[in-house]
Design an enzyme around this catalytic site. Structure first.
Site, PDB file in Angstrom:
ATOM      1  CB  SER A 200      32.564  52.845  35.568  1.00 21.93           C
ATOM      2  OG  SER A 200      32.058  52.301  34.376  1.00 21.93           O
ATOM      3  CB  CYS A 326      38.471  43.826  30.659  1.00 22.08           C
ATOM      4  SG  CYS A 326      38.912  43.853  32.386  1.00 22.08           S
TER       5      CYS A 326
HETATM    6  C1  LIG Z   1      37.314  48.188  39.772  1.00 20.42           C
HETATM    7  C2  LIG Z   1      37.135  48.554  38.334  1.00 20.42           C
HETATM    8  N1  LIG Z   1      37.801  49.614  37.846  1.00 20.42           N
HETATM    9  C3  LIG Z   1      37.676  50.000  36.562  1.00 20.42           C
HETATM   10  C4  LIG Z   1      36.864  49.328  35.691  1.00 20.42           C
HETATM   11  C5  LIG Z   1      36.771  49.779  34.260  1.00 20.42           C
HETATM   12  O1  LIG Z   1      35.570  50.444  34.018  1.00 20.42           O
HETATM   13  P1  LIG Z   1      35.016  50.600  32.525  1.00 20.42           P
HETATM   14  O2  LIG Z   1      34.419  49.284  32.149  1.00 20.42           O
HETATM   15  O3  LIG Z   1      33.987  51.696  32.635  1.00 20.42           O
HETATM   16  O4  LIG Z   1      36.157  51.006  31.673  1.00 20.42           O
HETATM   17  C6  LIG Z   1      36.160  48.206  36.152  1.00 20.42           C
HETATM   18  C7  LIG Z   1      35.328  47.413  35.224  1.00 20.42           C
HETATM   19  O5  LIG Z   1      35.199  46.211  35.349  1.00 20.42           O
HETATM   20  C8  LIG Z   1      36.289  47.821  37.503  1.00 20.42           C
HETATM   21  O6  LIG Z   1      35.635  46.757  38.004  1.00 20.42           O
END
Ligand SMILES: Cc1ncc(COP(=O)(O)O)c(C=O)c1O
Length: 380
Positions: A200, A326
């Protein structure tokens, strides 16, 4: 001192070089990379250059990179791929109990849709999946294992090499969410032995809303978003060229700075960790006995509700978090700490400090000055 931002695991400030790299595509070079004319060709060249840069960052071929709207979509896409490739009498999907919600919550949905079993792998008190657990849960019926590189709450590193070796033995596809590891750990998909890997941009100084899924060229994949023939028909929708150009620049910068940055962040994190242990009574570092990502510190302040300490720190200009951004707003304790065997009240006393490219020693020292009296006040 101005505000101190120690929540780089939630998102990082955009690097100025990244912003520069994006600007042409927010201006004169606005074409759609799918168009045949000059404007389209300009955008298409930029897109393919970016794909090569992102591929180089993880030792992949450019055709193995699918640009997505971020880590969440890449994780969803990785798990949805199981429907394209499952085999055997009693196919299984395996994922760890400490995965990001974009894996953990979608796993049951795809497992149910594809009518396959789901195994959620437990972790030890440090938050690690053990080699024994891998042997127990990953077998020739396991179609896909999703096990992250480093955890976004505790920073704990998972046994990626052992997982890849086990998947090799059992003919299982290995998906690794490397969102938090990127930029602080060298990532080479061939050496790691993974088949799918998530990145990301906004966690490495790039823009939000863009990321990618690496998919080994031998792996069949059903698109999650169906539309035009973009991304070799594996992800429909006109590509966000400006964001992708920024993502590629962020990867390039991360690659150049990786070793020095990992060392610098580890020193700062240790300064914070040792400083807090020395100045505040009754604190516990989560996953202290495990190998961790260098930029993360998860620490519990006994007897304190983490949200109250977070707000008190915020009033004093220090931004930290109680867990993933989130899920903020929800009162639920961290699923990661609960999976490690902690009680609800233990999990509710933990704060995450995450450092990044803007973090300085003076900021760490400022936190070490500000935080102890706040803890004392809250405990009183
Ligand atoms: C380990 C992990 N995977 C996936 C994501 C999701 O990424 P994005 O914010 O780009 O959707 C995050 C975001 O906090 C993360 O820390």
């Amino acid at each position: 001192m101005d505000r101190v931002y120690l929540d780089h695991s939630a998102t990082t400030p955009l690097r100025p070089e990244v912003r520069e790299a994006m600007l042409p595509f927010l201006g004169a070079q606005f074409g759609n990379p799918g168009s045949l004319h000059w404007f389209g060709r300009q955008a298409c060249h930029a897109l393919e250059d970016a794909r090569e840069m992102v591929a180089a960052f993880i030792g992949a071929e450019s055709r193995e990179i699918i640009f997505t709207s971020g880590g969440t979509e890449a994780n969803n896409l990785a798990l949805s791929s199981i429907s394209a490739c499952y085999a055997g009498d009693a196919p299984r999907l395996a994922l760890s109990a400490v995965e990001h919600p974009s894996v953990l919550r979608v796993g049951p949905v795809y497992a149910e849709r594809a009518e396959i079993y789901l195994n959620v792998l437990p972790v030890d008190a440090q938050g690690r999946v053990t080699p024994e657990t891998l042997r127990r849960y990953v077998n020739p019926n396991t179609v896909l294992l999703s096990l992250m590189f480093g955890n976004n709450e505790t920073g704990v590193l998972q046994p990626v090499a052992e997982a890849a070796a086990r998947c090799d033995e059992t003919g299982t596809l290995y998906h690794c969410d490397a969102v938090q590891a990127a930029g602080v750990v060298p990532l080479n998909v061939g050496r790691l032995g993974v088949h799918l890997l998530t990145l990301s941009a906004h966690k490495i100084g790039g823009p939000k809303g863009v990321g990618c899924l690496y998919v080994n060229h031998d792996v069949p994949l059903e698109p999650l978003i169906v539309g035009g023939s973009q991304e070799r028909r594996r992800r429909g929708g006109t590509e966000n060229v400006a964001a992708i150009a920024g993502f590629a620049k962020a990867c390039e910068l991360a690659q150049h700075r990786l070793e020095g940055e990992a060392k610098r962040l580890a020193q700062l994190r240790d300064r914070l960790e040792q400083g807090l242990l020395a100045r505040v009574k009754d604190v516990r570092v989560n996953s202290a006995a495990a190998e961790r990502l260098p930029h993360l510190l998860n620490i519990a302040f006994e007897g304190i509700e983490n949200e109250r300490l977070l707000l008190a720190l915020d009033e004093h200009g220090v931004a930290v978090s109680t867990g993933p951004a989130c899920s903020s707003g929800g009162a639920d304790p961290s699923h990661v700490l609960l999976a490690m065997g902690q009680t609800h009240s233990q999990a509710r006393s933990a704060l995450r400090f995450s450092l990044g490219w803007t973090t300085t020693p003076a900021e760490i020292d400022h936190v070490l000055d500000v935080l102890p009296p706040l803890v004392e006040n809250l405990r009183r």
